[in-house]
Scaffold this motif. Structure first.
Motif, PDB file in Angstrom:
ATOM      1  N   HIS A 276       0.842  -1.199   0.000  1.00 18.35           N
ATOM      2  CA  HIS A 276       0.000   0.000   0.000  1.00 18.35           C
ATOM      3  C   HIS A 276       0.878   1.249   0.000  1.00 18.35           C
ATOM      4  N   PRO A 277       1.065   1.882  -1.141  1.00 21.73           N
ATOM      5  CA  PRO A 277       1.846   3.133  -1.170  1.00 21.73           C
ATOM      6  C   PRO A 277       1.164   4.209  -0.338  1.00 21.73           C
ATOM      7  N   SER A 281       1.178   9.887  -2.837  1.00 25.59           N
ATOM      8  CA  SER A 281       2.548   9.518  -3.196  1.00 25.59           C
ATOM      9  C   SER A 281       2.588   9.064  -4.640  1.00 25.59           C
ATOM     10  N   LEU A 283       4.591   6.746  -5.550  1.00 23.88           N
ATOM     11  CA  LEU A 283       5.081   5.378  -5.499  1.00 23.88           C
ATOM     12  C   LEU A 283       4.023   4.399  -5.998  1.00 23.88           C
ATOM     13  N   SER A 284       4.452   3.421  -6.778  1.00 20.89           N
ATOM     14  CA  SER A 284       3.558   2.352  -7.221  1.00 20.89           C
ATOM     15  C   SER A 284       3.627   1.202  -6.217  1.00 20.89           C
ATOM     16  N   MET A 285       2.743   0.220  -6.393  1.00 25.68           N
ATOM     17  CA  MET A 285       2.794  -0.964  -5.538  1.00 25.68           C
ATOM     18  C   MET A 285       4.130  -1.681  -5.726  1.00 25.68           C
ATOM     19  N   ASN A 287       6.955  -0.250  -6.429  1.00 28.29           N
ATOM     20  CA  ASN A 287       7.955   0.521  -5.685  1.00 28.29           C
ATOM     21  C   ASN A 287       7.965   0.125  -4.213  1.00 28.29           C
ATOM     22  N   MET A 288       6.761  -0.037  -3.647  1.00 30.16           N
ATOM     23  CA  MET A 288       6.668  -0.458  -2.249  1.00 30.16           C
ATOM     24  C   MET A 288       7.241  -1.860  -2.072  1.00 30.16           C
ATOM     25  N   LYS A 291      10.889  -1.677  -1.978  1.00 31.89           N
ATOM     26  CA  LYS A 291      11.328  -1.147  -0.683  1.00 31.89           C
ATOM     27  C   LYS A 291      11.296  -2.235   0.382  1.00 31.89           C
TER      28      LYS A 291
END
Length: 819
Positions: A276-277, A281, A283-285, A287-288, A291
């Motif tokens: 869940h970004p 934001s 950020l895409s899923m 991207n999360m 991370k």
């Protein structure tokens, strides 16, 4: 340990050694480093790695050996059949290294059974078996093993490892008080690397001295009992964010030592709603997911990261202690088991189920209604499939499955479908009703449904093989604007598949191959693909149809008549400057586009390029300037029949003239260079040295030159060269007198005009000479350990072999066939 593997007990057909130590001490890591050592790689014909764990079954180990060597999962049940008919056929006469990782077996009879089976294979003398185990009394159980005890780290080593991770960039400030607190906690870690790295990752997220003091109080005083390490690792787990705890626990659905593919794991987390970004934001899923993956890796909850040639992490594994923790924390919500062991009252939500290939497993209604994930390795029918009302993830692994049941359309919540390990090559029309589908994976595909564009949430469309799939026309794919993964696209105007379809797919990342570029008419049409805006693409491959010999001649004629449009099309396919890899196949133009011919780093579209491959670009007379590209590691030029000279332009403008005071390095990162099928190539020029501050090819380790029949020699500026292969170069006649290289492996074949080898080959370990009829002498090779010579009819001076090839040890291999 390397010396033990390579230089001891080689008179035996099979010898055994074991690395013994506590869990988390680094036994597996050490074994991996040894297996990757240059001397070990050179010494053994085959290196086989098998994770055994608590299931020490001789037949399973032998079958796993077969799978490691051939990729085939035969699952034979007779030891003699596996040994004599399968493994014997592959390993007989070969020197092999078998690594059995994480062995728990204490039964001497099982060891003796395995030893007897391995001796029956008939491997060469010097074959070795290496084991990693926690069992401190291993030598008492199996006395024919040579034992290496792995010791814990010293306090200084432990503290250094901790500080490197805890005080990394972005972590807390390294103050005296923080270091003192850290030292007190590190002392409690008892020198176990896994625990120290996990602690360092945990403390990296704690920025204040108060938080460090609290952790010091909470950290256990002893790590002597078997479960103490697990308790410490649980503390690290408890400090993870809640969504990340779920991501970690989900990994227990895979068996121990499973290769966790990074992109696949993130797609699974995404399908289960774990990513869940933050609101507002960008950020895409994904991207999360990246991370979260990075945090788990940094905290050593994931380890053994593998990288691709571009430096990106592709996969990793989970240490068995962390795998045990993940199983504990999943509270039986995640299970990986045989169908016969499935309890109908289980609370399982994520299930990996193994059953006989053609047998439909029995799954209770209670489980069917609860399941969110099903990885099914066995039979399947439509009635069973329809009962999984809440399924988010479905993975089918059974090559006897040839089609998807119609009931697939009833899985309304399905977000992830993987049928890449089945024989399904045609997608049913009703799959387009899976509107929530995010990830679709196939082995390959012959055709897609007419309404495929209805899958508006599809983000990843993956194929096991694009070669078999390239005739599939992805008509309407341009409507899938969320798409991030698309391995290929085939242009075919006659079948309604236009390159403009790619124009709206701005989120594409990873690798993209474009086939059928002969169907693109001009620059303007190519420009509509909008490749210059696709900043997340890692590699691009441009493919025109493979020409026959007759078509090649026709292409040359078209170039001369200026009717060939390949140059305009490639000009319009200019990529984004973030591109890391570029391949061009069967380009018929007479020159490369302007965006490839820029000679300065800042303004070059190719400024971040790591690998380039130019194949069958036979119309071009010049190779693009590449020497200025600071990240370029691999260059492969194959089939450029019109190139006569590799001159100053290849090295870039610094080599063409103009002395400067600044230090200049050409090809600063290049590791591997291949020149192949370039029959007109007559000269490879030296770079023009303007000053002593100029260097060329400082990192080049591997040079391959094949089927360049007119080339006579190579440049002298190869200071780091370790492997040189020259083959089928009939005009090659000499090496530069001032050749500067530390060659480790030299292979020369099909060079009848070559009269002598380089003079300075003190570092040479491996030599292969074949069909070099004019070669008359070989210099003294003090480091040589493997020699193969055949078809060198004029070779003399071998009467005193000990002068030419000083034998250092019993591993020396010599094969000479003069006539």
């Amino acid at each position: 340990m390397v010396d033990e593997l390579c230089f001891s007990e080689n008179e035996k057909h099979l010898s055994f050694m074991a690395i013994v130590g506590k869990g988390g001490l680094g036994k597996t890591t050490l074994a991996q480093l040894v297996c990757k050592h240059d001397m070990v790689v050179m010494h053994f014909d085959e290196i086989i790695w098998i994770t055994v764990s608590k299931d020490f079954d001789v037949i399973r180990i032998l079958n796993d050996m077969m799978q490691s060597l051939t990729g085939k999962n035969l699952r034979l049940s007779n030891v003699d059949e596996i040994v004599k008919n399968e493994l014997g056929g592959i390993l007989k006469g070969k020197r092999y290294l078998l690594v059995l990782d994480d062995v728990w077996n204490k039964d001497r009879d099982k060891w003796d059974c395995l030893r007897k089976a391995l001796l029956g294979i008939g491997g060469s003398r010097g074959s070795k078996i290496k084991v990693t185990t926690r069992n401190q009394y291993f030598v008492e159980i199996v006395p024919y093993f040579k034992i290496f005890h792995l010791n814990v780290l010293s306090l200084d080593e432990s503290l250094s490892m901790f500080k490197q991770r805890a005080f990394a960039v972005g972590g807390p400030t390294e103050t005296t008080n923080m270091v003192d607190i850290g030292r007190d906690i590190v002392i409690k870690c008892r020198g176990l690397p896994l625990v120290i790295k996990a602690l360092g990752g945990l403390m990296y997220s704690k920025k204040s001295e108060i938080e460090w003091q609290q952790m010091k109080i909470r950290w256990p005083r002893r790590l002597d009992r078997p479960n103490d390490v697990l308790k410490v690792l649980k503390i690290c787990y408890e400090h993870l964010p809640s969504p990340l705890k779920c991501c970690f626990a989900f990994c227990s659905i895979f068996h121990q030592d499973f290769d966790l593919e990074k992109s696949n794991l993130i797609q699974l987390w995404m399908a289960l709603g774990l990513l869940h970004p933050p609101k507002n934001s960008d950020l895409s899923m994904e991207n999360m997911g990246n991370k979260y993956f990075g945090i788990l890796l940094f905290n050593s909850m994931l380890q053994d990261a593998k990288k691709d040639e571009y430096g990106s992490i592709t996969s990793c594994k989970m240490h068995d202690l962390f795998h045990n923790l993940a199983q504990n924390e999943s509270n039986n919500y995640c299970s990986n088991l045989e169908a016969s062991n499935l309890n109908g009252d289980s609370d399982v939500v994520h299930l990996s189920l193994i059953s006989p290939l053609r047998e439909i497993p029995e799954i209770s209604t209670k489980i069917c209604l609860r399941l969110h994930t099903l990885i099914l390795k066995g039979g399947l029918d439509g009635k069973l499939l329809a009962s999984f009302k809440c399924l988010r993830v479905l993975v089918l692994e059974n090559y006897s499955i040839t089609e998807l049941p119609d009931s697939i359309a009833m899985l309304k919540y399905l977000r992830y479908l993987d049928i890449s390990k089945t024989s399904i090559f045609i997608l049913p029309n009703n799959i387009t009703k899976l509107y929530n589908l995010q990830t679709l994976k196939l082995r390959w595909v012959h055709d897609i449904p007419e309404n495929f564009g209805h899958l508006i949430n599809l983000r990843h469309f993956c194929f096991g093989s694009i070669v078999e799939s390239q005739d599939c026309m992805l008509i309407g794919v341009g409507r899938l604007t969320n798409l991030q993964t698309l391995p290929f696209f085939t242009v075919n105007r006659d079948r309604g598949c236009h390159i403009e379809e790619l124009g709206s797919l701005d989120n594409l990342n990873g690798d993209l191959t474009i086939f059928g570029l002969e169907h693109v008419e001009n620059y303007s049409e190519a420009k509509h693909a909008n490749l210059s805006k696709k900043s997340h693409l890692c590699t691009l491959r441009f493919c025109w149809a493979t020409p026959t010999l007759a078509m090649q001649f026709r292409n040359v004629e078209r170039i001369s008549n200026k009717v060939c449009n390949d140059e305009d099309v490639l000009e319009g396919l200019e990529p984004h400057s973030n591109l890391r890899g570029l391949t061009i196949d069967n380009f018929a133009g007479g020159k490369f586009p302007s965006w490839m011919m820029v000679e300065s780093q800042p303004s070059s579209v190719l400024s971040n390029l790591v690998k380039i491959r130019l194949c069958n670009c036979n119309g071009c007379e010049r190779i693009p300037p590449l020497g200025h590209l600071q990240y370029l590691k691999v260059v492969k030029i194959i089939g450029m029949g019109n190139v006569k000279v590799i001159g100053a332009e290849f090295y870039g403008k610094h080599a063409a003239g103009g002395a400067g005071a600044a230090e200049v390095t050409m090809f600063p990162a290049l590791r591997e260079l291949t020149l192949k099928q370039m029959p007109s190539l007559e000269k490879w020029s030296e770079a023009v040295q303007q000053s002593n501050s100029m260097s060329v090819f400082p990192c080049l380790e591997k040079l391959k030159i094949k089927m360049c029949s007119s080339l006579k020699t190579v440049p002298s500026h190869l200071p780091s060269l370790r492997e040189l292969i020259i083959s089928g170069c009939t005009g090659f006649s000499y090496f530069p007198i001032n050749l500067k290289a530390s060659i480790f492996d030299l292979s020369i074949s099909g060079c009848p005009n070559l009269s002598c080898l380089p003079n300075k080959l003190e570092a040479l370990v491996k030599l292969h000479l074949e069909d070099c009829n004019n070669l008359t002498d070989i210099p003294c090779l003090p480091s040589i350990s493997e020699v193969s010579i055949s078809g060198c009819t004029e070779l003399i001076g071998l009467s005193n072999l000990t002068q030419v090839f000083p034998l250092r040890d019993m591993n020396f291999i010599l094969e000479i066939v003069v006539s």
